[in-house]
Design a protein around this motif. Sequence first.
Motif, mmCIF file in Angstrom:
data_model
loop_
_atom_site.group_PDB
_atom_site.id
_atom_site.type_symbol
_atom_site.label_atom_id
_atom_site.label_comp_id
_atom_site.label_asym_id
_atom_site.label_seq_id
_atom_site.Cartn_x
_atom_site.Cartn_y
_atom_site.Cartn_z
ATOM 1 N N VAL A 116 1.317 -1.174 0.382
ATOM 2 C CA VAL A 116 0.018 0.589 0.069
ATOM 3 C C VAL A 116 1.172 0.865 0.243
ATOM 4 C CG1 VAL A 116 -1.809 0.978 1.451
ATOM 5 C CG2 VAL A 116 -1.954 -1.417 1.322
ATOM 6 N N PHE A 117 0.207 1.934 -0.925
ATOM 7 C CA PHE A 117 1.441 3.360 -0.437
ATOM 8 C C PHE A 117 0.292 4.348 -0.284
ATOM 9 C CE2 PHE A 117 3.165 1.823 -4.613
ATOM 10 C CZ PHE A 117 4.074 1.101 -4.759
ATOM 11 N N THR A 118 1.353 5.282 1.480
ATOM 12 C CA THR A 118 0.764 5.465 1.557
ATOM 13 C C THR A 118 0.284 7.176 1.905
ATOM 14 O OG1 THR A 118 2.706 5.502 3.377
ATOM 15 C CG2 THR A 118 0.744 3.701 3.704
ATOM 16 N N ASN A 119 1.143 7.884 0.228
ATOM 17 C CA ASN A 119 1.232 9.327 0.602
ATOM 18 C C ASN A 119 -0.047 9.410 -0.914
ATOM 19 O OD1 ASN A 119 2.605 7.827 -1.199
ATOM 20 N ND2 ASN A 119 3.699 9.758 -2.452
ATOM 21 N N ILE A 120 -1.349 9.050 -0.356
ATOM 22 C CA ILE A 120 -1.728 9.537 -1.096
ATOM 23 C C ILE A 120 -3.150 11.011 -1.383
ATOM 24 C CG2 ILE A 120 -4.357 9.230 0.832
ATOM 25 C CD1 ILE A 120 -4.367 7.139 -2.521
ATOM 26 N N ASP A 121 -2.678 11.140 -0.347
ATOM 27 C CA ASP A 121 -2.551 12.819 -0.672
ATOM 28 C C ASP A 121 -2.000 13.543 -1.885
ATOM 29 O OD1 ASP A 121 -5.028 12.904 1.683
ATOM 30 O OD2 ASP A 121 -3.873 13.807 2.621
ATOM 31 N N ASP A 161 -7.898 -4.416 -3.132
ATOM 32 C CA ASP A 161 -7.152 -3.019 -2.786
ATOM 33 C C ASP A 161 -8.123 -2.508 -1.242
ATOM 34 O OD1 ASP A 161 -4.570 -3.655 -4.128
ATOM 35 O OD2 ASP A 161 -5.463 -1.796 -5.322
ATOM 36 N N ALA A 162 -9.406 -1.912 -2.200
ATOM 37 C CA ALA A 162 -9.962 -1.402 -0.948
ATOM 38 C C ALA A 162 -10.621 -2.133 0.796
ATOM 39 C CB ALA A 162 -12.027 -1.644 -1.019
ATOM 40 N N MET A 163 -10.301 -3.417 0.372
ATOM 41 C CA MET A 163 -10.810 -4.039 1.787
ATOM 42 C C MET A 163 -9.213 -3.568 3.160
ATOM 43 S SD MET A 163 -11.983 -7.708 0.639
ATOM 44 C CE MET A 163 -10.487 -8.164 -0.213
ATOM 45 N N VAL A 164 -7.765 -3.406 2.085
ATOM 46 C CA VAL A 164 -6.732 -3.036 3.041
ATOM 47 C C VAL A 164 -6.696 -1.440 3.757
ATOM 48 C CG1 VAL A 164 -3.865 -3.500 3.335
ATOM 49 C CG2 VAL A 164 -5.413 -5.021 2.455
ATOM 50 N N SER A 165 -7.350 -0.489 2.866
ATOM 51 C CA SER A 165 -7.432 0.850 3.039
ATOM 52 C C SER A 165 -8.042 1.379 1.924
ATOM 53 C CB SER A 165 -5.645 1.237 2.134
ATOM 54 O OG SER A 165 -6.243 2.096 1.093
ATOM 55 N N ASP A 166 -7.867 3.287 2.254
ATOM 56 C CA ASP A 166 -9.374 3.060 2.180
ATOM 57 C C ASP A 166 -8.662 4.343 0.239
ATOM 58 O OD1 ASP A 166 -10.937 3.054 3.541
ATOM 59 O OD2 ASP A 166 -10.731 4.845 4.912
ATOM 60 N N ASN A 167 -7.792 3.969 -0.010
ATOM 61 C CA ASN A 167 -7.120 4.544 -1.118
ATOM 62 C C ASN A 167 -8.019 4.638 -2.436
ATOM 63 O OD1 ASN A 167 -5.009 4.847 0.581
ATOM 64 N ND2 ASN A 167 -3.616 3.699 -0.872
ATOM 65 N N VAL A 168 -8.370 3.303 -2.771
ATOM 66 C CA VAL A 168 -9.033 3.383 -3.876
ATOM 67 C C VAL A 168 -10.449 3.673 -3.062
ATOM 68 C CG1 VAL A 168 -11.148 1.577 -4.802
ATOM 69 C CG2 VAL A 168 -8.841 1.358 -4.038
ATOM 70 N N ALA A 169 -11.477 3.912 -2.355
ATOM 71 C CA ALA A 169 -12.521 4.924 -2.224
ATOM 72 C C ALA A 169 -11.755 6.479 -2.283
ATOM 73 C CB ALA A 169 -12.440 4.898 -0.803
ATOM 74 N N ASP A 170 -11.358 6.875 -2.517
ATOM 75 C CA ASP A 170 -10.351 7.913 -2.900
ATOM 76 C C ASP A 170 -10.165 8.864 -3.914
ATOM 77 O OD1 ASP A 170 -9.949 8.958 0.857
ATOM 78 O OD2 ASP A 170 -8.224 8.140 0.445
ATOM 79 N N LEU A 171 -10.222 7.312 -4.565
ATOM 80 C CA LEU A 171 -10.042 7.514 -6.226
ATOM 81 C C LEU A 171 -10.811 7.602 -6.569
ATOM 82 C CD1 LEU A 171 -7.191 4.683 -6.431
ATOM 83 C CD2 LEU A 171 -6.733 7.530 -7.209
ATOM 84 N N ILE A 172 -11.969 6.888 -6.495
ATOM 85 C CA ILE A 172 -13.432 7.152 -7.366
ATOM 86 C C ILE A 172 -13.684 8.189 -6.251
ATOM 87 C CG2 ILE A 172 -15.665 6.094 -6.928
ATOM 88 C CD1 ILE A 172 -14.220 3.374 -6.692
ATOM 89 N N GLU A 173 -13.988 8.583 -5.237
ATOM 90 C CA GLU A 173 -14.555 10.070 -5.217
ATOM 91 C C GLU A 173 -13.780 11.290 -6.111
ATOM 92 O OE1 GLU A 173 -14.411 14.156 -3.438
ATOM 93 O OE2 GLU A 173 -13.091 13.169 -3.480
ATOM 94 N N LEU A 174 -12.388 11.248 -6.043
ATOM 95 C CA LEU A 174 -11.639 12.477 -6.967
ATOM 96 C C LEU A 174 -11.929 11.851 -8.466
ATOM 97 C CD1 LEU A 174 -9.233 13.749 -7.447
ATOM 98 C CD2 LEU A 174 -8.626 12.603 -7.735
ATOM 99 N N PHE A 175 -12.198 11.109 -9.043
ATOM 100 C CA PHE A 175 -12.877 11.085 -9.832
ATOM 101 C C PHE A 175 -14.425 11.147 -10.621
ATOM 102 C CE2 PHE A 175 -8.650 8.987 -10.723
ATOM 103 C CZ PHE A 175 -8.726 9.707 -11.993
ATOM 104 N N ALA A 176 -14.842 11.262 -9.187
ATOM 105 C CA ALA A 176 -16.300 11.046 -9.552
ATOM 106 C C ALA A 176 -16.512 13.130 -9.158
ATOM 107 C CB ALA A 176 -17.595 11.203 -8.222
ATOM 108 N N ARG A 177 -15.612 13.591 -9.786
ATOM 109 C CA ARG A 177 -15.751 14.544 -9.227
ATOM 110 C C ARG A 177 -14.745 15.706 -10.812
ATOM 111 N NH1 ARG A 177 -11.644 17.743 -6.896
ATOM 112 N NH2 ARG A 177 -10.926 16.357 -5.000
ATOM 113 N N ILE A 178 -14.195 15.147 -10.953
ATOM 114 C CA ILE A 178 -12.649 15.895 -12.601
ATOM 115 C C ILE A 178 -14.010 15.818 -13.389
ATOM 116 C CG2 ILE A 178 -11.024 14.904 -13.171
ATOM 117 C CD1 ILE A 178 -9.845 14.266 -11.222
ATOM 118 N N PRO A 179 -13.825 17.038 -13.716
ATOM 119 C CA PRO A 179 -15.274 15.959 -15.192
ATOM 120 C C PRO A 179 -14.148 16.676 -16.468
ATOM 121 C CG PRO A 179 -13.909 18.383 -14.748
ATOM 122 C CD PRO A 179 -13.976 17.938 -13.606
#
Length: 355
Positions: A116-121, A161-179
């Motif tokens: 898991v790469f932890t520098n997700i921000d 990956d989504a079972m281990v960290s919230d990285n995937v949730a963050d990515l899906i949220e990001l692309f939900a708002r990128i136009p």
Amino acid sequence: MTLADRLLDIKRIYHEPEIERFARAREVLDRFPDAERIEVLSHQAIPGLYGNEGNVSDWVRNKREVLVLGEKKSLSARRNERSSDWIAPSTANGCAMACSYCYVPRRKGYANPITVFTNIDKILGYLERHAARQGVKPAPNQCDPVDWVYDIGENSDCSVDAMVSDNVADLIELFARIPNAKASFATKLVNRDLLTYDPRAGTRIRFSLMPQNTSRLVDIRTDKVADRIAAIDDFVEAGYEVHLNFSPVIVHENWLADWAQLLEQIADGTNDRTKAQLAAEIIYLTHNEGLHDVNLGWHPKGEDLLWRPDLQQVKRSESGQQNVRYKSPWKGRWVGQLTDLIAEKLPSCRIRYAF
């Protein structure tokens, strides 16, 4: 038993120095409080794990019991132009599943647990700026008619990956708002927690499918093909775009009859809304001599299907590895046979590319 319990029983976490400076690392460590923590200099060089030929016999155990936390130091989006326009910087590497044809272990040396790469921000910020620089997509292509497509799971399975960290949730949220962009990843696992996210058509999930008779020999620790098909309508309803990843196509004596049965399963198991948005990519098997040798040490039965010198020819990769692919004249015929079969059995499914 939950999905996570079936796949993961984390006992050891290897981590880079001062990894807890990242909030994501602290969250993952809190998820597995009883795991032994072992500090290493780099997530890429772990003594006793990578490069240790003796780990072949522990191939699956390492996937179940080991987790690695590191920092993704080099960020770049690589042009792809086949399945996606861009390959996004990885937020994970490795997998708890153990598909015996997977190319990732070729590079890691006898063990392939999740990193898991932890520098997700930092990764999210890079992706948002990169998409902004692209502007409006100038013309449709095989990746997408409107959006720039970013593959977020080249080296891992995001459903795991989504079972281990919230990285995937963050990515899906990001692309939900990128136009002007959408995320994309292939998966062999039905993680219904993803149905609670809000993708707003900003993420394309590609369910990887092959005939069950073949899958049971080579798709180790994955969900049954029937379970993947049964989930497709639910993911469309939840706001995902869902495509099919017919990959790898593995040729054997009865392969075409098996594929006809699979295509009928898909047609019978999906509704009209799903069928109207379906598209597929078709990728025939590429195998590797080094991976073949590794697989003989832990799962030789699968190699009866994957290693077919009578059907395959050698092709050197750009990195100098000896890969094998189906012989050119035959492969062209086989591609045509499968695409014709899809047109007959699943006519609403557009084929994005086949090779």
